[in-house]
Design a protein around this motif. Structure first.
Motif, PDB file in Angstrom:
ATOM      1  N   VAL A  87      45.248  47.731  37.798  1.00 58.66           N
ATOM      2  CA  VAL A  87      46.342  47.496  38.750  1.00 58.66           C
ATOM      3  C   VAL A  87      46.347  46.050  39.255  1.00 58.66           C
ATOM      4  O   VAL A  87      47.326  45.613  39.859  1.00 58.66           O
ATOM      5  CB  VAL A  87      46.241  48.468  39.945  1.00 58.66           C
ATOM      6  N   LEU A  88      45.275  45.306  39.017  1.00 56.65           N
ATOM      7  CA  LEU A  88      45.207  43.927  39.518  1.00 56.65           C
ATOM      8  C   LEU A  88      44.133  43.183  38.740  1.00 56.65           C
ATOM      9  O   LEU A  88      43.073  43.745  38.425  1.00 56.65           O
ATOM     10  CB  LEU A  88      44.868  43.919  41.021  1.00 56.65           C
ATOM     11  N   TYR A  89      44.419  41.923  38.416  1.00 60.27           N
ATOM     12  CA  TYR A  89      43.413  41.089  37.754  1.00 60.27           C
ATOM     13  C   TYR A  89      43.714  39.633  38.071  1.00 60.27           C
ATOM     14  O   TYR A  89      44.818  39.272  38.472  1.00 60.27           O
ATOM     15  CB  TYR A  89      43.410  41.325  36.237  1.00 60.27           C
ATOM     16  N   ASN A  90      42.719  38.773  37.931  1.00 60.85           N
ATOM     17  CA  ASN A  90      42.930  37.344  38.198  1.00 60.85           C
ATOM     18  C   ASN A  90      42.909  36.555  36.889  1.00 60.85           C
ATOM     19  O   ASN A  90      42.654  37.096  35.806  1.00 60.85           O
ATOM     20  CB  ASN A  90      41.902  36.811  39.194  1.00 60.85           C
ATOM     21  N   LYS A  91      43.182  35.264  37.008  1.00 65.30           N
ATOM     22  CA  LYS A  91      43.273  34.402  35.825  1.00 65.30           C
ATOM     23  C   LYS A  91      41.939  34.321  35.101  1.00 65.30           C
ATOM     24  O   LYS A  91      41.891  34.241  33.872  1.00 65.30           O
ATOM     25  CB  LYS A  91      43.740  33.010  36.234  1.00 65.30           C
ATOM     26  N   ALA A  92      40.846  34.325  35.887  1.00 60.80           N
ATOM     27  CA  ALA A  92      39.526  34.226  35.263  1.00 60.80           C
ATOM     28  C   ALA A  92      39.260  35.440  34.376  1.00 60.80           C
ATOM     29  O   ALA A  92      38.642  35.321  33.311  1.00 60.80           O
ATOM     30  CB  ALA A  92      38.451  34.103  36.345  1.00 60.80           C
ATOM     31  N   ALA A  93      39.747  36.623  34.818  1.00 64.27           N
ATOM     32  CA  ALA A  93      39.559  37.829  34.003  1.00 64.27           C
ATOM     33  C   ALA A  93      40.372  37.740  32.716  1.00 64.27           C
ATOM     34  O   ALA A  93      39.873  38.054  31.629  1.00 64.27           O
ATOM     35  CB  ALA A  93      39.958  39.068  34.805  1.00 64.27           C
ATOM     36  N   ALA A  94      41.642  37.303  32.837  1.00 69.21           N
ATOM     37  CA  ALA A  94      42.487  37.166  31.644  1.00 69.21           C
ATOM     38  C   ALA A  94      41.889  36.150  30.682  1.00 69.21           C
ATOM     39  O   ALA A  94      41.923  36.322  29.461  1.00 69.21           O
ATOM     40  CB  ALA A  94      43.900  36.763  32.056  1.00 69.21           C
ATOM     41  N   SER A  95      41.328  35.067  31.248  1.00 76.01           N
ATOM     42  CA  SER A  95      40.703  34.051  30.404  1.00 76.01           C
ATOM     43  C   SER A  95      39.486  34.623  29.691  1.00 76.01           C
ATOM     44  O   SER A  95      39.241  34.327  28.515  1.00 76.01           O
ATOM     45  CB  SER A  95      40.308  32.853  31.268  1.00 76.01           C
ATOM     46  N   LYS A 124      47.463  41.961  50.780  1.00 80.77           N
ATOM     47  CA  LYS A 124      47.794  40.614  50.315  1.00 80.77           C
ATOM     48  C   LYS A 124      46.545  39.738  50.305  1.00 80.77           C
ATOM     49  O   LYS A 124      46.301  38.988  49.351  1.00 80.77           O
ATOM     50  CB  LYS A 124      48.867  39.989  51.207  1.00 80.77           C
ATOM     51  N   MET A 125      45.757  39.841  51.405  1.00 79.20           N
ATOM     52  CA  MET A 125      44.510  39.068  51.451  1.00 79.20           C
ATOM     53  C   MET A 125      43.583  39.496  50.322  1.00 79.20           C
ATOM     54  O   MET A 125      42.935  38.648  49.686  1.00 79.20           O
ATOM     55  CB  MET A 125      43.833  39.261  52.806  1.00 79.20           C
ATOM     56  N   TYR A 126      43.536  40.809  50.095  1.00 79.61           N
ATOM     57  CA  TYR A 126      42.686  41.317  49.022  1.00 79.61           C
ATOM     58  C   TYR A 126      43.146  40.782  47.671  1.00 79.61           C
ATOM     59  O   TYR A 126      42.340  40.300  46.864  1.00 79.61           O
ATOM     60  CB  TYR A 126      42.717  42.844  49.052  1.00 79.61           C
ATOM     61  N   LYS A 127      44.482  40.832  47.448  1.00 81.59           N
ATOM     62  CA  LYS A 127      45.010  40.326  46.180  1.00 81.59           C
ATOM     63  C   LYS A 127      44.800  38.822  46.056  1.00 81.59           C
ATOM     64  O   LYS A 127      44.428  38.324  44.990  1.00 81.59           O
ATOM     65  CB  LYS A 127      46.501  40.662  46.066  1.00 81.59           C
ATOM     66  N   ASP A 128      45.049  38.091  47.174  1.00 85.55           N
ATOM     67  CA  ASP A 128      44.827  36.640  47.153  1.00 85.55           C
ATOM     68  C   ASP A 128      43.366  36.328  46.855  1.00 85.55           C
ATOM     69  O   ASP A 128      43.053  35.393  46.102  1.00 85.55           O
ATOM     70  CB  ASP A 128      45.231  36.015  48.491  1.00 85.55           C
ATOM     71  N   LEU A 129      42.472  37.122  47.469  1.00 86.31           N
ATOM     72  CA  LEU A 129      41.046  36.903  47.233  1.00 86.31           C
ATOM     73  C   LEU A 129      40.710  37.124  45.766  1.00 86.31           C
ATOM     74  O   LEU A 129      39.985  36.320  45.161  1.00 86.31           O
ATOM     75  CB  LEU A 129      40.228  37.847  48.122  1.00 86.31           C
ATOM     76  N   ILE A 130      41.244  38.206  45.208  1.00 89.83           N
ATOM     77  CA  ILE A 130      40.980  38.495  43.799  1.00 89.83           C
ATOM     78  C   ILE A 130      41.485  37.346  42.925  1.00 89.83           C
ATOM     79  O   ILE A 130      40.781  36.856  42.034  1.00 89.83           O
ATOM     80  CB  ILE A 130      41.651  39.819  43.382  1.00 89.83           C
ATOM     81  N   HIS A 131      42.734  36.890  43.217  1.00 90.81           N
ATOM     82  CA  HIS A 131      43.334  35.850  42.385  1.00 90.81           C
ATOM     83  C   HIS A 131      42.607  34.511  42.517  1.00 90.81           C
ATOM     84  O   HIS A 131      42.559  33.733  41.560  1.00 90.81           O
ATOM     85  CB  HIS A 131      44.804  35.672  42.744  1.00 90.81           C
ATOM     86  N   LYS A 132      42.043  34.247  43.711  1.00 96.43           N
ATOM     87  CA  LYS A 132      41.413  32.941  43.943  1.00 96.43           C
ATOM     88  C   LYS A 132      39.937  32.912  43.583  1.00 96.43           C
ATOM     89  O   LYS A 132      39.332  31.851  43.564  1.00 96.43           O
ATOM     90  CB  LYS A 132      41.588  32.541  45.412  1.00 96.43           C
ATOM     91  N   LEU A 133      39.359  34.093  43.323  1.00 91.64           N
ATOM     92  CA  LEU A 133      37.942  34.103  42.966  1.00 91.64           C
ATOM     93  C   LEU A 133      37.739  33.342  41.648  1.00 91.64           C
ATOM     94  O   LEU A 133      38.490  33.513  40.697  1.00 91.64           O
ATOM     95  CB  LEU A 133      37.451  35.540  42.810  1.00 91.64           C
ATOM     96  N   PRO A 134      36.710  32.503  41.602  1.00 90.82           N
ATOM     97  CA  PRO A 134      36.479  31.736  40.371  1.00 90.82           C
ATOM     98  C   PRO A 134      35.855  32.560  39.252  1.00 90.82           C
ATOM     99  O   PRO A 134      35.728  32.079  38.133  1.00 90.82           O
ATOM    100  CB  PRO A 134      35.524  30.628  40.842  1.00 90.82           C
ATOM    101  N   VAL A 135      35.432  33.796  39.579  1.00 93.55           N
ATOM    102  CA  VAL A 135      34.838  34.658  38.556  1.00 93.55           C
ATOM    103  C   VAL A 135      35.838  35.734  38.158  1.00 93.55           C
ATOM    104  O   VAL A 135      36.740  36.081  38.918  1.00 93.55           O
ATOM    105  CB  VAL A 135      33.536  35.303  39.076  1.00 93.55           C
ATOM    106  N   ALA A 136      35.659  36.270  36.961  1.00 90.79           N
ATOM    107  CA  ALA A 136      36.571  37.296  36.451  1.00 90.79           C
ATOM    108  C   ALA A 136      36.470  38.552  37.308  1.00 90.79           C
ATOM    109  O   ALA A 136      35.400  39.144  37.443  1.00 90.79           O
ATOM    110  CB  ALA A 136      36.230  37.610  34.997  1.00 90.79           C
ATOM    111  N   THR A 137      37.619  38.968  37.892  1.00 88.02           N
ATOM    112  CA  THR A 137      37.648  40.123  38.791  1.00 88.02           C
ATOM    113  C   THR A 137      38.934  40.909  38.555  1.00 88.02           C
ATOM    114  O   THR A 137      40.002  40.320  38.362  1.00 88.02           O
ATOM    115  CB  THR A 137      37.588  39.667  40.263  1.00 88.02           C
ATOM    116  N   TYR A 138      38.831  42.230  38.555  1.00 88.42           N
ATOM    117  CA  TYR A 138      40.020  43.067  38.451  1.00 88.42           C
ATOM    118  C   TYR A 138      39.733  44.405  39.123  1.00 88.42           C
ATOM    119  O   TYR A 138      38.588  44.715  39.481  1.00 88.42           O
ATOM    120  CB  TYR A 138      40.443  43.255  36.992  1.00 88.42           C
ATOM    121  N   SER A 139      40.791  45.191  39.356  1.00 91.34           N
ATOM    122  CA  SER A 139      40.628  46.514  39.966  1.00 91.34           C
ATOM    123  C   SER A 139      41.455  47.522  39.194  1.00 91.34           C
ATOM    124  O   SER A 139      42.424  47.167  38.510  1.00 91.34           O
ATOM    125  CB  SER A 139      41.049  46.492  41.439  1.00 91.34           C
TER     126      SER A 139
END
Length: 767
Positions: free
Chosen positions: A304-312, A281-296
């Motif tokens: 399997v996981l990406y954040n808003k910055a990556a989608a943007s 959960k911390m890992y996913k929260d970290l990924i989602h809250k990172l201001p840079v595009a990040t995914y795994s």
């Protein structure tokens, strides 16, 4: 009656049968009945020899009766058995009735037969009657049962799970293995009820579950059920997680007589899983809250996981578990502008070999056709076996940086032009070696060195020798104090040896990847001359002011001394003379002299106000006002004036005593001096308060008042209202002193309606 001599016949028969004659007849009749018995029935003499054996011997031991008669029973006993209670030898001579005992016999086929014997001795006939029951099957069952019991006990005691057997409706402990005792941290529980041993389970519903299983026979199972034990029996509860099953135990009549419990302590697994879940959960929260595009992605490259910055950055949202990493970007060679093989991309290499390719630029193409320059930073994941299970990727959007670099290249020409044509001498030096990296045309022109000469020198070479020593450490002449160098005002030496003062403006920059400093040099020779002249004029002004101070003091002293003498003579004339005109003239002279004396006092006060530094001290405002009012009662205008003084000193007030006294004396004396003579209720009111920041007070009188047209002019030097005899400097001194004390003053007045001065002074020492 016929008599036959059968002695010889009996003797012969006894010899052939080896059986006493007197035993033959009863046994012959009994044998017919006993041959049908399932048990081995025999008779033995005192030596333990078989006298008679029924036919069951063939079924039980494999021997026919005639094979056993005359032989000792001990010949057929299995004497290698160490089971002493079964094979103990019985002395048939010693007892009339032998107890029931067991013996092992050897079957004709060499197998072992268990016989349970009962023996009756006949002392008259000196023989024993024996019945042997074949209990081989029973013994084998018992042995098998014992083996099973031992196996169960071994499993029970060594099982990796806890096992418990509860007996009866009260749930009494009948068996409990070591793991269970460790779980509850209790000993000596056998024979006690669960309620006695674990009373804390009552509030957790466990007893109700046990009762239901015992009553209904329905099993109950649970996975990762939290249970709380009072493990140390002093109220300190501990939570554990258990997998367990409660199963009814039944007796031979299929009646429930207890409960079998089997379970495992899975606390570590649950807590570990929760920690893993928390980490995930911390890992996913970290990924989602990172201001840079990040995914795994997983090992197959599925996202399997990406954040808003990556989608943007992608311009779309991929489908988790389905879209592959290369579906989310447009893999192009940024330089060659053509598609690159996927296995050569940074993530492809990472998933395959675990060795990411860093600084490999790619281009992402969005669905709308927009392209972004990106630097991927993949990091592989490994499992315990060292196998790659996936990766996390950070995408750095460098589009703006690329555009900025392009613009920077465009601006280099402009920079070169501005640098070379700047009207001030400019150069760039290396921060480590202090060597000149570049100089502009103005530096070459003003300093006289050629460009080649500059580039072969260091910045220290244009410093006079006396200045160099200040920046070079005595212990190591190769090390320079860089914290001060090229900052402020220094001396520079030109090629012709001329030393000029210059003002340095320095900025740290990066020049061709090297830490450097851009320096502007401004010749301040003219400014230095002007500063020298200014210092000379300042010294002259200080001397003039000092002389003026001495002059003011001398004038005030020299003028006031004769005025005091004149006032003494006037007092003598007023005492001695009786002439009305003389007394009137003396009074006029006194008024003029007092006015002159007041003027001299004001001049002296003004001089001190402008040339004396502040001396801050705590002032007791009410006491000071009372002292000043008391000192002014000698004024002839003060007669008949009523005073009201009310200043609430809420906080201690700090200010300069001399200036504060000057302000109060001037304002209160003016309120007295310019009062209406004909008024019956003449007053001067002084009220206010002090707080954390300021002193606020007002001086209010019902005197002659001031026309609003003159409210601003009354604070000008030497301004006097028409027909008034003042010096015209008192209120000027008041305002000047108030400004020095960081305060303000305002006047509220109408002609003929009195005057009110509102003063605010800053508390010069915060509480």
């Amino acid at each position: 009656m016929n008599i036959h001599n059968i002695s010889e016949s009996k003797a012969e028969k006894e010899k052939n049968n080896k059986t006493p004659y007197y035993f033959e007849e009863p046994l012959h009749d009994l044998a017919k009945i006993l041959d049908f018995s399932m048990d081995l029935i025999c008779s033995c003499d005192e030596e333990g020899r078989f006298i008679w054996v029924n036919k069951a011997s063939e079924r039980i031991l494999g021997y026919k009766p005639e094979e056993l008669i005359g032989k000792k029973y001990s010949d057929f006993i299995f004497d290698e058995d160490t089971d002493i209670p079964i094979n103990v030898n019985i002395d048939f001579r010693s007892e009339t009735h032998l107890p029931i005992f067991e013996k092992k016999f050897i079957h004709k086929n060499t197998s072992i037969i268990y016989l349970q014997w009962s023996v009756v001795r006949d002392d008259v006939k000196k023989m024993c009657y024996c019945i042997g029951r074949d209990i081989t099957e029973k013994k084998n069952i018992e042995k098998a049962f014992e083996i099973e019991r031992l196996q169960f006990f071994n499993i029970y005691s060594q099982a990796p799970s806890y096992m418990v057997i509860l007996k009866g409706p009260e749930h009494v402990y009948e068996l409990a293995n070591e793991l269970y005792l460790q779980l509850i941290d209790k000993k000596d529980i056998i024979g006690k009820t669960v309620k006695e041993v674990l009373p804390e389970l009552e509030t957790q519903g466990i007893f109700e579950i046990l009762d239901n299983v015992y009553k209904t026979g329905e099993s109950f199972s649970a996975n990762e059920m939290p249970i709380t034990f009072d493990r140390y029996s002093y109220g300190k509860l501990k939570d554990v997680y258990l997998n367990f099953i409660f199963q009814a135990r039944r007796d031979a009549h299929n009646n429930i007589d207890g409960i079998f419990i089997f379970g495992n302590d899975v606390t570590e697994q649950v807590l570990s899983r929760k920690k893993i879940e928390e980490s995930e959960k911390m890992y996913k929260d970290l990924i989602h809250k990172l201001p840079v595009a990040t995914y795994s992605c997983d090992a197959e490259g599925r996202i399997v996981l990406y954040n808003k910055a990556a989608a943007s950055l992608w311009g779309r949202e991929p489908e988790l578990g389905k879209d592959l990493w290369y579906n989310s970007w447009y893999s192009n060679d940024a330089k060659k502008k053509q598609a690159a093989p996927l296995n050569l991309c940074s993530l492809g290499t990472t998933l395959k070999e675990g060795d990411p390719i860093l600084n490999k630029e790619i281009i992402i193409k969005r669905p709308n056709g927009d392209k972004r320059n990106v630097l991927p930073h993949p990091v592989p994941f490994y499992n315990a076996d060292g196998e790659i299970t996936g990766a996390v990727i950070v995408l750095s959007d460098i589009t703006e940086m690329k555009l900025a670099q392009k613009e920077l290249r465009k601006s280099e020409k402009k920079y070169r032009y501005l640098f070379d044509n700047n009207p001030m001498p400019m150069w760039i030096i290396d921060l480590l070696s202090f060597k000149f990296l570049d100089v502009n045309k103005m530096a070459i022109l003003q300093y006289g060195y050629s460009r080649e000469e500059f580039l072969s020198m260091t910045a220290l070479d244009i410093r006079p020798n006396d200045d160099k020593i200040h920046f070079i450490k005595s212990s190591d002449t190769s090390k320079i104090d860089k914290s001060n160098y090229n900052r402020g005002i220094w001396n520079h030496i030109k090629k012709d040896g001329t030393i000029v003062p210059v003002e340095i403006i320095a900025h740290n920059i990066v020049c061709e990847g090297t830490a450097a400093r851009l320096i502007l040099s401004n010749d301040i020779s003219d400014r230095k001359k002007a500063e020298t002249n200014l210092e000379k004029r300042n010294r002259e002004l200080i001397k003039t002011n000092s002389e003026l101070d001495r002059f003011v003091y001398s004038v005030s002293h020299d003028l006031r001394s004769p005025l005091t003498s004149i006032l003494g003579l006037i007092s003598f004339i007023e005492t001695e003379s009786k002439e009305i005109d003389t007394l009137k003239h003396a009074e006029l002279i006194r008024i003029s002299i007092n006015r002159l004396d007041d003027f001299i006092k004001n001049i002296l006060s003004y001089s001190r106000n402008n040339r004396t530094g502040l001396e801050i001290e705590q002032i007791t405002v009410n006491e000071m006002v009372l002292d000043i009012v008391d000192s002014l009662q000698r004024m002839k205008e003060a007669k008949g004036i009523r005073y009201e003084i009310d200043i609430k000193e809420q906080k201690p007030f700090y200010t300069d005593n001399l200036r504060f006294t000057t302000i109060l004396k001037n304002l209160i004396s003016n309120a007295i001096k310019y009062h209406k003579k004909e008024e019956h209720d003449r007053f001067v009111k002084i009220f206010g308060y002090s707080d954390h920041e300021n002193l606020h007070f007002s001086i209010f009188d019902n005197g002659i008042g001031i026309d609003p047209a003159y409210h601003q002019k009354i604070f000008e030097m030497f301004f006097r209202l028409s027909g008034k005899n003042g010096s015209g400097i008192g209120l000027y001194i008041v305002k000047d002193a108030i400004e020095i004390l960081q305060g303000s003053i305002e006047v509220q007045s109408e002609k003929g309606a009195g005057t009110k001065f509102n003063i605010t002074l800053k508390n010069l020492k915060s509480c």
